[in-house]
Design a protein around this motif. Structure first.
Motif, PDB file in Angstrom:
ATOM      1  N   ASP A  94     -10.848  20.478  82.530  1.00  0.00           N
ATOM      2  CA  ASP A  94     -11.729  19.663  83.366  1.00  0.00           C
ATOM      3  C   ASP A  94     -13.181  20.053  83.115  1.00  0.00           C
ATOM      4  OD1 ASP A  94     -13.075  18.232  85.268  1.00  0.00           O
ATOM      5  OD2 ASP A  94     -11.851  18.903  86.970  1.00  0.00           O
ATOM      6  N   PRO A  95     -14.003  19.152  82.568  1.00  0.00           N
ATOM      7  CA  PRO A  95     -15.410  19.478  82.316  1.00  0.00           C
ATOM      8  C   PRO A  95     -16.148  19.962  83.556  1.00  0.00           C
ATOM      9  CG  PRO A  95     -14.830  17.424  81.234  1.00  0.00           C
ATOM     10  CD  PRO A  95     -13.658  17.794  82.119  1.00  0.00           C
ATOM     11  N   ALA A  96     -15.719  19.535  84.733  1.00  0.00           N
ATOM     12  CA  ALA A  96     -16.387  19.951  85.966  1.00  0.00           C
ATOM     13  C   ALA A  96     -16.226  21.446  86.220  1.00  0.00           C
ATOM     14  CB  ALA A  96     -15.840  19.160  87.152  1.00  0.00           C
ATOM     15  N   ASN A  97     -15.236  22.065  85.590  1.00  0.00           N
ATOM     16  CA  ASN A  97     -14.987  23.495  85.802  1.00  0.00           C
ATOM     17  C   ASN A  97     -15.719  24.373  84.795  1.00  0.00           C
ATOM     18  OD1 ASN A  97     -13.230  22.926  87.928  1.00  0.00           O
ATOM     19  ND2 ASN A  97     -11.447  22.794  86.572  1.00  0.00           N
ATOM     20  N   LEU A 115     -13.023  13.048  75.096  1.00  0.00           N
ATOM     21  CA  LEU A 115     -14.073  13.199  76.103  1.00  0.00           C
ATOM     22  C   LEU A 115     -14.730  11.848  76.377  1.00  0.00           C
ATOM     23  CD1 LEU A 115     -15.492  15.603  77.667  1.00  0.00           C
ATOM     24  CD2 LEU A 115     -17.310  15.375  75.969  1.00  0.00           C
ATOM     25  N   THR A 116     -14.904  11.515  77.653  1.00  0.00           N
ATOM     26  CA  THR A 116     -15.559  10.263  78.013  1.00  0.00           C
ATOM     27  C   THR A 116     -17.075  10.449  78.030  1.00  0.00           C
ATOM     28  OG1 THR A 116     -15.591  10.705  80.401  1.00  0.00           O
ATOM     29  CG2 THR A 116     -13.595   9.685  79.485  1.00  0.00           C
ATOM     30  N   GLU A 117     -17.797   9.333  77.952  1.00  0.00           N
ATOM     31  CA  GLU A 117     -19.258   9.413  78.012  1.00  0.00           C
ATOM     32  C   GLU A 117     -19.715   9.980  79.348  1.00  0.00           C
ATOM     33  OE1 GLU A 117     -21.913   6.439  76.515  1.00  0.00           O
ATOM     34  OE2 GLU A 117     -20.290   5.418  75.444  1.00  0.00           O
ATOM     35  N   GLN A 118     -19.039   9.590  80.421  1.00  0.00           N
ATOM     36  CA  GLN A 118     -19.411  10.096  81.743  1.00  0.00           C
ATOM     37  C   GLN A 118     -19.287  11.615  81.793  1.00  0.00           C
ATOM     38  OE1 GLN A 118     -17.207   8.381  84.995  1.00  0.00           O
ATOM     39  NE2 GLN A 118     -18.112   9.730  86.523  1.00  0.00           N
ATOM     40  N   ASP A 119     -18.176  12.153  81.271  1.00  0.00           N
ATOM     41  CA  ASP A 119     -17.993  13.603  81.262  1.00  0.00           C
ATOM     42  C   ASP A 119     -18.990  14.276  80.326  1.00  0.00           C
ATOM     43  OD1 ASP A 119     -15.968  13.636  83.123  1.00  0.00           O
ATOM     44  OD2 ASP A 119     -14.351  13.575  81.636  1.00  0.00           O
ATOM     45  N   ALA A 120     -19.295  13.615  79.215  1.00  0.00           N
ATOM     46  CA  ALA A 120     -20.258  14.189  78.275  1.00  0.00           C
ATOM     47  C   ALA A 120     -21.635  14.349  78.919  1.00  0.00           C
ATOM     48  CB  ALA A 120     -20.360  13.317  77.028  1.00  0.00           C
ATOM     49  N   TRP A 121     -22.084  13.314  79.620  1.00  0.00           N
ATOM     50  CA  TRP A 121     -23.397  13.399  80.260  1.00  0.00           C
ATOM     51  C   TRP A 121     -23.375  14.382  81.427  1.00  0.00           C
ATOM     52  CZ3 TRP A 121     -27.519  12.301  77.851  1.00  0.00           C
ATOM     53  CH2 TRP A 121     -27.543  11.277  76.896  1.00  0.00           C
ATOM     54  N   GLN A 122     -22.248  14.516  82.091  1.00  0.00           N
ATOM     55  CA  GLN A 122     -22.130  15.524  83.145  1.00  0.00           C
ATOM     56  C   GLN A 122     -22.286  16.921  82.551  1.00  0.00           C
ATOM     57  OE1 GLN A 122     -18.460  15.343  85.365  1.00  0.00           O
ATOM     58  NE2 GLN A 122     -18.794  17.310  86.357  1.00  0.00           N
ATOM     59  N   VAL A 124     -23.881  17.638  79.724  1.00  0.00           N
ATOM     60  CA  VAL A 124     -25.275  17.778  79.290  1.00  0.00           C
ATOM     61  C   VAL A 124     -26.146  18.229  80.452  1.00  0.00           C
ATOM     62  CG1 VAL A 124     -27.314  16.522  78.513  1.00  0.00           C
ATOM     63  CG2 VAL A 124     -25.107  16.139  77.388  1.00  0.00           C
ATOM     64  N   THR A 125     -25.991  17.571  81.589  1.00  0.00           N
ATOM     65  CA  THR A 125     -26.778  17.930  82.764  1.00  0.00           C
ATOM     66  C   THR A 125     -26.491  19.353  83.216  1.00  0.00           C
ATOM     67  OG1 THR A 125     -26.770  15.622  83.502  1.00  0.00           O
ATOM     68  CG2 THR A 125     -27.316  17.300  85.149  1.00  0.00           C
ATOM     69  N   SER A 126     -25.219  19.738  83.193  1.00  0.00           N
ATOM     70  CA  SER A 126     -24.839  21.074  83.620  1.00  0.00           C
ATOM     71  C   SER A 126     -25.337  22.152  82.654  1.00  0.00           C
ATOM     72  CB  SER A 126     -23.313  21.162  83.747  1.00  0.00           C
ATOM     73  OG  SER A 126     -22.894  22.478  84.022  1.00  0.00           O
ATOM     74  N   LEU A 127     -25.179  21.897  81.361  1.00  0.00           N
ATOM     75  CA  LEU A 127     -25.546  22.896  80.360  1.00  0.00           C
ATOM     76  C   LEU A 127     -27.048  23.078  80.243  1.00  0.00           C
ATOM     77  CD1 LEU A 127     -22.988  21.920  77.592  1.00  0.00           C
ATOM     78  CD2 LEU A 127     -23.031  24.063  78.871  1.00  0.00           C
ATOM     79  N   ALA A 128     -27.805  22.058  80.576  1.00  0.00           N
ATOM     80  CA  ALA A 128     -29.263  22.129  80.434  1.00  0.00           C
ATOM     81  C   ALA A 128     -29.914  23.050  81.464  1.00  0.00           C
ATOM     82  CB  ALA A 128     -29.869  20.740  80.538  1.00  0.00           C
ATOM     83  N   ARG A 129     -29.159  23.449  82.477  1.00  0.00           N
ATOM     84  CA  ARG A 129     -29.711  24.304  83.529  1.00  0.00           C
ATOM     85  C   ARG A 129     -29.755  25.756  83.083  1.00  0.00           C
ATOM     86  NH1 ARG A 129     -25.712  21.634  87.961  1.00  0.00           N
ATOM     87  NH2 ARG A 129     -26.714  19.590  88.132  1.00  0.00           N
ATOM     88  N   GLY A 156     -33.973  18.499  80.859  1.00  0.00           N
ATOM     89  CA  GLY A 156     -34.732  19.671  80.446  1.00  0.00           C
ATOM     90  C   GLY A 156     -34.877  19.862  78.954  1.00  0.00           C
ATOM     91  N   SER A 157     -34.428  18.897  78.150  1.00  0.00           N
ATOM     92  CA  SER A 157     -34.548  18.999  76.692  1.00  0.00           C
ATOM     93  C   SER A 157     -35.741  18.180  76.224  1.00  0.00           C
ATOM     94  CB  SER A 157     -33.262  18.504  76.014  1.00  0.00           C
ATOM     95  OG  SER A 157     -32.161  19.291  76.395  1.00  0.00           O
ATOM     96  N   ALA A 158     -36.822  18.874  75.907  1.00  0.00           N
ATOM     97  CA  ALA A 158     -38.063  18.182  75.566  1.00  0.00           C
ATOM     98  C   ALA A 158     -38.118  17.753  74.102  1.00  0.00           C
ATOM     99  CB  ALA A 158     -39.258  19.074  75.886  1.00  0.00           C
ATOM    100  N   CYS A 159     -37.317  18.368  73.249  1.00  0.00           N
ATOM    101  CA  CYS A 159     -37.366  18.095  71.816  1.00  0.00           C
ATOM    102  C   CYS A 159     -36.032  17.506  71.372  1.00  0.00           C
ATOM    103  CB  CYS A 159     -37.646  19.383  71.037  1.00  0.00           C
ATOM    104  SG  CYS A 159     -39.110  20.287  71.578  1.00  0.00           S
TER     105      CYS A 159
END
Length: 291
Positions: A94-97, A115-122, A124-129, A156-159
């Motif tokens: 589970d990507p949420a874990n 992997l779904t796009e929704q889980d992928a973007w979730q 991305v948001t989690s890993l960027a922290r 948070g990814s500027a480049c």
């Protein structure tokens, strides 16, 4: 009669080579600067490649810890050979874990994994922290480029760089790399253009208004870049070559060094002014727009 051998998918071949090339550079960087790091992957499409890359750095893993996380539905138990000391491999269904500490690189492919796009973007948001977080995304070509650039900046990814992988039959996928470090973006682009040029894929900048597909080469066609730089120069009026090199890095699929070649060609054709008027272009050379 022998069975016809099925040709490997050219998109997957290029994605694998780009990832392996960048993993080589990334692993050296994190082992030099950090005691621990994490690599995250969606599914097992390129897992063996990544595992092999990390195995080649076994002598440098002493005193370090590198965690490989295979994430996504249907991942199951990850089967690996003997991992060197300092390398651990585990799966997260589970990507949420998913929880990551320290620097991380994630390869998230929503085209060739479950992997779904929704889980992928979730993810991305989690890993960027956190600091030193980077992501390499493979997305359907229909994905809106500006939309995902905004989402990555918000995370948070500027480049970043987005490149369309265009096969000979016209099928396309998007490959997106995002980082907070412009030097790492430059490194990624160097590896992007060093890929096998006979892979049956050409690159296209989704932001190129003329949609020009360019052969993969260490010395690529620069006409799309010349258009971009002329447009930017028209907006600025005049600036240094160094400023246009930075624009090239952040806003195109090309490398900063390619800007020198593009501007040299434009200056020779009388398309821009330059100061000084003679000699090789350098980052300090000032170029100007011609009305």
């Amino acid at each position: 009669m022998s069975e016809r051998v099925r040709r490997p998918d050219p998109h997957l071949a290029v994605k694998r080579e780009v990832l392996v090339r960048y993993l080589d550079a990334w692993t050296v960087s994190v082992l030099r600067s950090h005691r621990s790091a994490t690599y995250v992957e969606s599914g097992t499409t390129v897992f063996a490649d990544a595992f092999q890359v990390f195995g080649e750095f076994a002598d440098r893993l002493d005193g370090h810890h590198l965690d490989m996380l295979i994430v996504g539905p249907e991942t199951g138990q990850v089967m690996v050979g003997e991992a060197p000391a300092g390398l651990s491999v585990r799966s997260v269904a589970d990507p949420a874990n998913l929880s990551v500490a320290g620097p991380a690189l994630a390869y998230l492919d929503v085209v060739d994994s479950a992997l779904t796009e929704q889980d992928a973007w979730q993810l991305v948001t989690s890993l960027a922290r956190g600091r030193a977080r980077e992501v390499l995304l493979a997305l359907p070509a229909a994905e809106q480029t500006e939309n995902h650039r905004e989402r990555l900046r918000a995370a948070g990814s500027a480049c970043m760089v987005t490149v369309e992988l265009v096969a000979d039959d016209g099928r396309a996928q998007l490959l997106v790399f995002a980082t907070g470090d412009s030097k790492h973006l430059a490194t990624f682009k160097n590896e992007l253009w060093a890929v096998d040029e006979f892979a049956g894929i050409r690159y296209r900048d989704p932001l190129d208004i003329e949609r020009t597909a360019v052969d993969i080469s260490l010395t690529p066609q620069l006409r799309p870049l010349r258009r971009v730089l002329l447009a930017e120069l028209a907006r600025r009026g005049s600036c240094t070559v160094a400023e246009l090199q930075q624009h090239t890095l952040l806003e195109t699929i090309y490398r900063p060094a390619d800007a020198i070649g593009a501007l040299t060609a434009e200056a020779a054709a009388g398309g821009v002014t330059r100061e000084p008027v003679k000699g090789r272009l350098t980052p300090r050379t000032v170029v100007g727009h011609i009305e």
